[in-house]
Design an enzyme around this catalytic site. Sequence first.
Site, PDB file in Angstrom:
ATOM      1  N   GLY A  73       2.513   7.072   1.300  1.00 45.56           N
ATOM      2  CA  GLY A  73       2.069   6.512   2.573  1.00 45.56           C
ATOM      3  C   GLY A  73       3.251   6.362   3.505  1.00 45.56           C
ATOM      4  CE1 TYR A 136       4.625   0.136   5.248  1.00 48.11           C
ATOM      5  CE2 TYR A 136       5.928  -1.847   5.600  1.00 48.11           C
ATOM      6  CZ  TYR A 136       5.524  -0.801   4.785  1.00 48.11           C
ATOM      7  OH  TYR A 136       6.030  -0.697   3.512  1.00 48.11           O
ATOM      8  CE  LYS A 140       2.692  -0.286   2.206  1.00 47.49           C
ATOM      9  NZ  LYS A 140       2.499   0.772   1.197  1.00 47.49           N
TER      10      LYS A 140
HETATM   11  P1  NAI Z   1       9.323   6.736   1.415  1.00 43.42           P
HETATM   12  O1  NAI Z   1       8.928   6.780   2.847  1.00 43.42           O
HETATM   13  O2  NAI Z   1      10.665   7.253   1.032  1.00 43.42           O
HETATM   14  O3  NAI Z   1       8.226   7.484   0.517  1.00 43.42           O
HETATM   15  C1  NAI Z   1       6.857   7.528   0.843  1.00 43.42           C
HETATM   16  C2  NAI Z   1       6.334   8.916   0.513  1.00 43.42           C
HETATM   17  O4  NAI Z   1       4.948   8.974   0.867  1.00 43.42           O
HETATM   18  C3  NAI Z   1       7.050  10.035   1.290  1.00 43.42           C
HETATM   19  O5  NAI Z   1       7.610  10.987   0.393  1.00 43.42           O
HETATM   20  C4  NAI Z   1       5.963  10.630   2.164  1.00 43.42           C
HETATM   21  O6  NAI Z   1       6.086  12.051   2.324  1.00 43.42           O
HETATM   22  C5  NAI Z   1       4.696  10.262   1.394  1.00 43.42           C
HETATM   23  N1  NAI Z   1       3.537  10.261   2.295  1.00 43.42           N
HETATM   24  C6  NAI Z   1       3.465   9.757   3.556  1.00 43.42           C
HETATM   25  N2  NAI Z   1       2.268  10.027   4.099  1.00 43.42           N
HETATM   26  C7  NAI Z   1       1.559  10.711   3.176  1.00 43.42           C
HETATM   27  C8  NAI Z   1       0.263  11.274   3.153  1.00 43.42           C
HETATM   28  N3  NAI Z   1      -0.567  11.208   4.215  1.00 43.42           N
HETATM   29  N4  NAI Z   1      -0.140  11.922   2.040  1.00 43.42           N
HETATM   30  C9  NAI Z   1       0.688  12.015   0.969  1.00 43.42           C
HETATM   31  N5  NAI Z   1       1.927  11.509   0.923  1.00 43.42           N
HETATM   32  C10 NAI Z   1       2.365  10.866   2.023  1.00 43.42           C
HETATM   33  O7  NAI Z   1       9.175   5.209   0.968  1.00 43.42           O
HETATM   34  P2  NAI Z   1       9.731   4.468  -0.339  1.00 43.42           P
HETATM   35  O8  NAI Z   1      10.908   3.667   0.021  1.00 43.42           O
HETATM   36  O9  NAI Z   1       9.843   5.433  -1.458  1.00 43.42           O
HETATM   37  O10 NAI Z   1       8.536   3.472  -0.628  1.00 43.42           O
HETATM   38  C11 NAI Z   1       7.465   3.822  -1.497  1.00 43.42           C
HETATM   39  C12 NAI Z   1       6.303   2.871  -1.243  1.00 43.42           C
HETATM   40  O11 NAI Z   1       6.749   1.528  -1.428  1.00 43.42           O
HETATM   41  C13 NAI Z   1       5.733   2.949   0.171  1.00 43.42           C
HETATM   42  O12 NAI Z   1       4.327   2.797   0.097  1.00 43.42           O
HETATM   43  C14 NAI Z   1       6.351   1.752   0.875  1.00 43.42           C
HETATM   44  O13 NAI Z   1       5.520   1.265   1.911  1.00 43.42           O
HETATM   45  C15 NAI Z   1       6.493   0.763  -0.267  1.00 43.42           C
HETATM   46  N6  NAI Z   1       7.596  -0.166  -0.047  1.00 43.42           N
HETATM   47  C16 NAI Z   1       8.901   0.252  -0.173  1.00 43.42           C
HETATM   48  C17 NAI Z   1       9.944  -0.633   0.027  1.00 43.42           C
HETATM   49  C18 NAI Z   1      11.378  -0.254  -0.168  1.00 43.42           C
HETATM   50  O14 NAI Z   1      12.226  -1.120   0.024  1.00 43.42           O
HETATM   51  N7  NAI Z   1      11.723   0.953  -0.564  1.00 43.42           N
HETATM   52  C19 NAI Z   1       9.674  -2.033   0.419  1.00 43.42           C
HETATM   53  C20 NAI Z   1       8.274  -2.370   0.501  1.00 43.42           C
HETATM   54  C21 NAI Z   1       7.285  -1.454   0.270  1.00 43.42           C
HETATM   55  C1  15L Z   2       9.394  -2.050   3.563  1.00 49.46           C
HETATM   56  O1  15L Z   2       8.204  -2.308   3.406  1.00 49.46           O
HETATM   57  C2  15L Z   2       9.846  -0.672   3.849  1.00 49.46           C
HETATM   58  O2  15L Z   2       9.076   0.297   3.170  1.00 49.46           O
HETATM   59  C3  15L Z   2      11.312  -0.434   3.546  1.00 49.46           C
HETATM   60  O3  15L Z   2      11.719   0.748   4.208  1.00 49.46           O
HETATM   61  C4  15L Z   2      12.176  -1.626   3.993  1.00 49.46           C
HETATM   62  O4  15L Z   2      12.131  -1.730   5.387  1.00 49.46           O
HETATM   63  C5  15L Z   2      11.654  -2.892   3.364  1.00 49.46           C
HETATM   64  O5  15L Z   2      10.271  -3.078   3.597  1.00 49.46           O
HETATM   65  C6  15L Z   2      12.401  -4.152   3.830  1.00 49.46           C
HETATM   66  O6  15L Z   2      11.753  -5.145   4.148  1.00 49.46           O
HETATM   67  O7  15L Z   2      13.640  -4.136   3.851  1.00 49.46           O
END
Ligand code: NAI
Ligand code: 15L
Length: 267
Positions: A73, A136, A140
């Site tokens: 997402g 966003y 969630k």
């Molecule tokens: P990211 O943005 O690196 O990875 C998300 C992946 O989802 C991307 O590879 C993207 O291509 C894919 N995606 C987006 N739209 C899509 C669609 N329509 N169909 C299929 N795939 C799609 O984000 P990250 O950091 O890996 O985060 C993973 C999950 O955890 C996300 O849902 C994010 O909201 C959540 N999250 C991450 C945080 C963090 O600190 N890394 C904090 C809070 C939540």
């Molecule tokens: C999120 O939900 C985002 O996916 C990540 O990119 C960061 O911004 C994280 O929260 C954060 O709060 O630092």
Amino acid sequence: KPFGRILLTGAGGNLGHQLRSALADWAGVVRISDIVPLSEAAPHEEVRLVDLSSREEVLQLVEGANAIVHLGGISVDAPFDDLVEANIRGTYNLYEAARKHGVKRIVFASSNHVTGFHPVTSVLDADAPQRPDSLYGVTKCFGESLSRYYYDRFQIETVCLRIGSSFEEPKNPRMLVTFLSYRDFIELVRCSLFTSRVGHAIVYGASDNATKWWDNSKAGFLGFRPRDSSVKFADRFPAIPVDTDCADPAQLFQGGAFVLGEPMYID
Ligand code: NAI
Ligand code: 15L
């Protein structure tokens, strides 16, 4: 291996990349999926290029999975129409496909931004009211509500991970509080998949950092014990002053700069 086949969405992203190899120990077959091309599949992996907003593609994607880790997402604030397709329609498509194919456990990547408009002086637990800090964050909240409904109505269990900031290292002073190391993130997913009964659970994802905004005692049954801490990065940033007269909303609220976003309208 405990699982026959685990489906990972968002496998091409930051956290998907980290989780991909860990899943090999937990499932005989790991089906990895994203909208962006993924690196070559290992022998135990199946690669699927799927847009979560396509109902037919998602229905096929989920077939044969025993559990799903849903990271796919849009992971930051974005225009409403884009968020609707990826995070709202995409998550709905996934839960409907799970119901149709009899999947009984989903780990859903929620976010701390579900509660980002709580002040930095509060300590929140799983029962804190949702106060999203961005569109966003609202998407969630939808995922958390949808998964609650699918549990109450169809007994599909979900652990909602309200992830803090999961990156290699904290990038700013706020992330000293919200930091979740990759190792602790993987452990949190492991606990969420392997705990025998989770019902519908909400857990915050943070390492054992010195300052805490979140209390996970109501999710104690998951057995999640973070092993890392942001303490070793503390000297890189000035301490965040807890000043309730501060005029900067990004310092007053847990969501940081997300609270300053605009709910963008695209003509
Ligand atoms: P990211 O943005 O690196 O990875 C998300 C992946 O989802 C991307 O590879 C993207 O291509 C894919 N995606 C987006 N739209 C899509 C669609 N329509 N169909 C299929 N795939 C799609 O984000 P990250 O950091 O890996 O985060 C993973 C999950 O955890 C996300 O849902 C994010 O909201 C959540 N999250 C991450 C945080 C963090 O600190 N890394 C904090 C809070 C939540
Ligand atoms: C999120 O939900 C985002 O996916 C990540 O990119 C960061 O911004 C994280 O929260 C954060 O709060 O630092």
